[in-house]
Design an enzyme around this catalytic site. Structure first.
Site, PDB file in Angstrom:
ATOM      1  N   LYS A 164       0.852  -1.199   0.000  1.00  0.00           N
ATOM      2  CA  LYS A 164       0.000   0.000   0.000  1.00  0.00           C
ATOM      3  C   LYS A 164       0.882   1.242   0.000  1.00  0.00           C
ATOM      4  CE  LYS A 164      -3.901   1.839   2.751  1.00  0.00           C
ATOM      5  NZ  LYS A 164      -4.742   1.590   3.933  1.00  0.00           N
ATOM      6  N   SER A 197      -9.599   1.580   2.931  1.00  0.00           N
ATOM      7  CA  SER A 197      -8.740   2.341   2.045  1.00  0.00           C
ATOM      8  C   SER A 197      -7.680   1.512   1.324  1.00  0.00           C
ATOM      9  CB  SER A 197      -8.035   3.450   2.834  1.00  0.00           C
ATOM     10  OG  SER A 197      -7.203   2.881   3.830  1.00  0.00           O
ATOM     11  N   SER A 203      -9.723  -0.736   7.123  1.00  0.00           N
ATOM     12  CA  SER A 203      -9.147  -0.591   5.781  1.00  0.00           C
ATOM     13  C   SER A 203      -8.424  -1.796   5.208  1.00  0.00           C
ATOM     14  CB  SER A 203      -8.206   0.606   5.751  1.00  0.00           C
ATOM     15  OG  SER A 203      -8.954   1.773   5.589  1.00  0.00           O
TER      16      SER A 203
HETATM   17  N1  GLN Z   1     -12.996   3.985   6.357  1.00  0.00           N
HETATM   18  C1  GLN Z   1     -12.440   4.397   7.610  1.00  0.00           C
HETATM   19  C2  GLN Z   1     -12.050   5.849   7.535  1.00  0.00           C
HETATM   20  O1  GLN Z   1     -12.223   6.442   6.518  1.00  0.00           O
HETATM   21  C3  GLN Z   1     -11.275   3.533   7.962  1.00  0.00           C
HETATM   22  C4  GLN Z   1     -10.052   3.860   7.190  1.00  0.00           C
HETATM   23  C5  GLN Z   1      -8.876   3.004   7.552  1.00  0.00           C
HETATM   24  O2  GLN Z   1      -9.006   1.968   8.206  1.00  0.00           O
HETATM   25  N2  GLN Z   1      -7.697   3.491   7.193  1.00  0.00           N
HETATM   26  O3  GLN Z   1     -11.564   6.412   8.473  1.00  0.00           O
END
Ligand code: GLN
Length: 486
Positions: free
Chosen positions: A79, A154, A178
């Protein structure tokens, strides 16, 4: 056989038996990326030359090392919020344009030490803020099962790359879901380890008290292999814990018999698609048929997890992201007059709208007059959630739920409605707030799209999670079969 289809376990066996070389395997992956990534758009950077050089090195080691590491010679994706020496790290943000880290994150060092081949950097929501990878300032990634749909986020690029056979395994980060949510949407396995088990050094911080790095893989065995490789105490990360991890591969054999599973009804209620509910019901029957016990339970504070998260995570983000000032990294506004103007213009130009929203929310929540009402209150909720988990784990070995209330939604469906987007993490957020480990495994299809089962466990009990996940996986026999032209 198409080498890119191999799992880590299969690839490692073939590499060790000298049936294939790492260069052949890496070329197969790079060719696959060339063929399908124009459609999937999982990668922000493909390191063709670097990957082939690493593969050559791996082949040298494979020729001499008898019992080399399992990942030796295996191509993986990373990532793009994890620092890779000499290779751009953008967090899918304009503000990091041109930034090339002078060092490797600890997990990258660990992967390289094992001889894994890093093929490239994958797309994400900008600074990991989002649930669909649509918040990337670079490109929109498609879900390999249906390119009109999102891969989740994400870590959407990492999940899509594994589902589309563009990487044998991948690394992601999970602050509120994410790793697990995109794993569920793309039909792959995603594991968020216990907070502190894997070093965060070199992971660009979003919400430091929640962020964890973990694997996305084609199956549970591969998740255990990657977890083993990246786990370990690190003096460069003050939240990394001194803990001697068990042999995760050995623990896969333990099975399910005699384990007690709880289903928090708060994660299985309103807003959950009927087909997802049906899939999870089937899993409950399966667990029982394998000798596990399942009972419904109530963790009443969970309904406050999402609101608490959306105070704590933005508050930490607003502080963490203050370092992007146009002086130290990446983008700097050109026509600024003086320092303050340069900060303002750089940040206005460099950050996307969701990141700005989080910075504003977080800054507001931390303002002196509101601190107790918002941040203080959210921290109290967090304590109650931890207590709810602790109580539940006195009665149960593991807790299960759907990973997501819905299957992958269409690109654009939720971009105008942040609350709807936030709700797709309703099942995954509680474990981040409590720091406990949780996995998502694919357990079936609903309308042709993958459904994920989440299994949560006690702190440091990745072993029990993995062994239960492996036992279910064997029975479910889920096949990653998105039909991509290529
Ligand atoms: N979707 C969640 C957010 O936008 C989690 C994101 C993540 O785990 N990095 O904060």
């Amino acid at each position: 056989m198409d080498l890119y289809k191999l799992t880590i376990e299969q690839a490692a066996a073939k590499l060790k038996a000298k049936e294939i070389t790492s260069v052949e395997l890496t070329k197969s992956i790079l060719d696959r990326i060339e063929k399908v990534d124009g459609q999937v758009k999982a990668f922000l950077f493909i390191d063709r030359e670097g990957a082939l050089a690493q593969a050559k090195e791996a082949d040298k080691r494979l020729a001499t090392e008898k019992d080399g590491p399992i990942l030796l010679g295996v191509p993986v994706a990373v990532k793009d919020n994890i620092c890779t020496k000499g290779v751009p790290t953008t967090c899918a943000s304009k503000i990091l344009n041109g930034f090339v880290p002078p060092y490797d994150a600890t997990v990258i060092k660990a992967l390289k030490g094992e001889g894994a081949v890093i093929v490239g950097k994958t797309n994400l929501d900008e600074f990991a803020m989002g649930s669909s990878t649509e918040n990337s300032e670079k490109q929109v990634t498609g879900n390999p099962w249906d390119l009109k749909r999102v891969p989740g986020g994400s870590s959407g690029g990492s999940a899509a790359s594994v589902a589309a056979d563009e990487a044998i395994g991948a690394i992601g980060s999970d602050t509120g879901g994410s790793i697990r949510q995109p794993a569920a949407f793309c039909g792959v396995v995603g594991l968020k380890p216990t907070y502190g088990l894997v070093s965060r050094y070199g992971l660009v911080a979003f919400a430091s008290s929640l962020d964890q790095i973990g694997p996305l893989t084609k199956n549970v065995t591969d998740a255990a292999i990657m977890l083993q490789a990246i786990t370990g105490h690190d003096t460069s990360d003050s939240t990394s814990l001194e803990y001697q991890p068990p042999n995760y591969l050995d623990s896969l054999k333990k099975g399910i018999k005699g384990l007690k599973f709880g289903i928090p009804k708060e994660l299985f209620g309103e807003g959950c698609q009927d087909e997802i509910r049906d899939s999870i019901q089937n899993m409950i029957k399966l667990i029982e048929s394998l000798g596990g016990e399942v009972a419904e339970t109530s963790l009443s504070t969970f309904e406050y997890a999402l609101p608490a998260y959306y105070i704590i995570a933005p508050a930490e983000a607003s502080s963490n992201l203050s370092r992007f000032d146009g002086v130290r990294y990446g983008h700097r506004a050109k026509d600024a007059e003086g320092m303050i103007d340069s900060y303002k213009k750089t940040r206005a130009e460099g950050f996307g709208s969701e990141v700005k929203r989080r910075i504003m929310l977080g800054t507001y929540a931390l303002t002196a007059g509101y601190y107790d009402a918002y941040y203080g209150q959210a921290q109290k909720v967090r304590t109650l959630i931890i207590k709810d988990f602790t109580d539940a784990f006195e009665k149960f070995d593991l807790l299960i739920s759907p990973t997501t209330p819905t299957t992958a939604f269409e690109i654009g469906a939720k971009t105008d409605d942040p609350l709807q987007m936030y709700l797709s993490d309703v099942c995954t957020i509680p474990s981040n707030l409590a720091g406990i480990p949780a996995i998502s495994i694919p357990v079936g299809l609903a309308g042709g799209l993958p459904v994920g089962l989440q299994i949560m466990g006690k702190h440091f009990d990745e072993s029990t999670i993995l062994s239960a996940a492996r036992a279910l996986e064997k029975e479910v026999d889920f096949k990653i079969t998105p039909e991509l032209a290529g």
